[in-house]
Design a protein around this motif. Structure first.
Motif, mmCIF file in Angstrom:
data_model
loop_
_atom_site.group_PDB
_atom_site.id
_atom_site.type_symbol
_atom_site.label_atom_id
_atom_site.label_comp_id
_atom_site.label_asym_id
_atom_site.label_seq_id
_atom_site.Cartn_x
_atom_site.Cartn_y
_atom_site.Cartn_z
ATOM 1 N N THR A 106 -0.269 -8.441 6.182
ATOM 2 C CA THR A 106 -0.244 -9.642 5.338
ATOM 3 C C THR A 106 1.098 -10.380 5.340
ATOM 4 N N ALA A 129 -5.465 -8.988 5.764
ATOM 5 C CA ALA A 129 -6.705 -9.076 5.002
ATOM 6 C C ALA A 129 -6.539 -9.321 3.496
ATOM 7 N N TYR A 173 1.048 -3.477 -1.939
ATOM 8 C CA TYR A 173 1.314 -4.847 -1.433
ATOM 9 C C TYR A 173 -0.030 -5.566 -1.390
ATOM 10 N N ASP A 254 -10.569 1.369 5.762
ATOM 11 C CA ASP A 254 -9.240 1.423 6.372
ATOM 12 C C ASP A 254 -8.729 2.872 6.457
#
Ligand code: DHB
Length: 393
Positions: A106, A129, A173, A254
């Motif tokens: 990101t 994403a 994050y 993920d």
């Protein structure tokens, strides 16, 4: 005198030659794609997967689209945002790229967004994403996914399958915070209770957080870690004895990333995740993709990052075809609303948000033919990013 006359003649004929060949010569025109990826550092698996997918796409579809020769220039940013920005600047100014692509994390996509806007260069986000990324520039088109898109179906499944109390553990994050918020809002909305834990992105030590999660005695632990971190997480999950605690492990796909899953061992068996891609997805398009990808890469299994890269090339080629090789705003507009069959299933680019709309499946890790796979058992078709869908209402 004579020499000058000859030179003049050459000059004139060269000009005439160029003018005469103007139409056929345009078939040779090059469209440069600047592909910025983390080829080194903690997210190197993302770079390796996307690079391999882009190469496979070109091997299968040729290197021309919309009458232009597509030249891919790969640059390694090591996963460091300042590097991504510097490389993007250089690719725009010196290489005069027609589009930028890649963006493994990101912060790397966000650091580049103002440059894409300023230079009017399409930015194809193949990996990052966090939901808000497409709002950072009107030149961004995303072919990966969004965390809320993958997370909401997981929270709904958990609530519908008797879970009452969940601890979330996410990397601290953008995408992790998105996953935490989407899970918490959906699950508490269905009467569940949630406790939130966040682990740092750099050099994560999951142990103290896993201890806290175990002490809370939830029905399930929901986890998000970025691609490439799943094996380390699973190792510490086992070392802390959580595999024997009766706490179910759930998450977005993920954590059980196809690139690493087979190396995690039997501790991963039974983990339930939600995601847009599994190498085990049962379709002729995916079987052909997995077979070709493995054959070209020494048996490496494609993961969701590879599919984000492959679909990014699909969008670029279709967009260039529609614009006869024009880049800039025309290319972004041509990519809006595109639809095709991806290895993940039926996908399209949302014309309003420039995010990909794709199926989301709930999957369980099982052994198939002696290997670990995310086996899909429920699929929701055409899922949009719920954050932007809610804003549009
Ligand atoms: C992001 C990175 C990942 O590796 C992942 O699996 C999901 C999201 C990101 O930084 O946006």
């Amino acid at each position: 005198m004579q020499r000058r006359a000859i030179l003049k003649l050459i000059g004139t004929s060269a000009l005439a030659l160029t003018a005469g060949l103007a139409t056929p010569a345009s078939a040779q025109e090059v469209f440069k794609l600047g592909l910025i990826l983390p080829m080194t550092g903690p997210s190197a698996t993302t770079g390796r997967q996307i690079d391999a997918a882009v190469k496979l796409f070109q091997a299968q579809n040729g290197d021309t689209a919309g009458g232009k020769k597509i030249q891919v220039i790969v640059k390694d940013d090591g996963g460091v945002a300042d590097q991504t920005k510097r490389l993007a600047q250089d690719l725009i100014v010196n290489e005069k790229v027609g589009a930028l692509a890649g963006f493994g994390l990101t912060p790397l996509a966000l650091a580049t967004a103002p440059l894409s806007t300023q230079a009017k260069v399409p930015q194809i986000v193949m990996a990052a994403a966090t939901a808000t990324i497409t709002e950072a520039s009107p030149f961004i088109v995303r072919t990966s996914f969004t965390l809320p898109q993958a997370t909401v179906p997981m929270a709904e499944w958990a609530a519908a399958n008797g879970m009452k109390k969940v601890v979330t553990l996410v990397t601290d994050y953008g995408p992790g915070i998105d996953a935490e918020k989407a899970f918490t809002a959906t699950f508490t909305g269905k009467g569940g209770t949630v406790e939130n834990l966040r682990v740092p992105l750099a050099n994560p030590d999951f142990s103290p957080f896993l201890q806290k999660a175990a002490d809370a005695k939830p029905d399930a632990l929901f986890v998000f870690v970025p691609s490439g971190f799943g094996a380390q997480f699973m190792k510490q999950f086992t070392e802390r004895g959580l595999d024997k605690s009766g706490i179910k492990l759930i998450g977005t796909g993920d954590v059980t990333d196809d690139d690493l899953l087979n190396g995690m061992g039997d501790v991963a068996l039974g983990v339930i995740t939600s995601h847009h891609y599994s190498a085990a997805h049962d379709s002729p398009e995916n079987k052909a993709f997995v077979t070709a990808f493995k054959a070209a890469n020494g048996g490496m299994r494609p993961n969701f990052m590879a599919v984000g890269g492959y679909d990014g090339m699909q969008a670029l080629y279709a967009g260039l075809k529609a614009t006869n090789g024009q880049g800039g705003e025309a290319l972004v507009n041509a990519m809006k609303g595109l639809a095709w069959t991806s290895p993940r299933g039926a996908v399209s680019i949302d014309p309003q948000t420039r995010d990909i709309i794709n199926p989301i499946s709930i999957r369980k890790v099982e052994k198939v033919g002696g290997e670990l796979y995310n086996v899909e058992f429920t699929t929701l078709p055409a899922v949009k990013d719920p954050v932007k869908a809610a804003k549009a209402q």
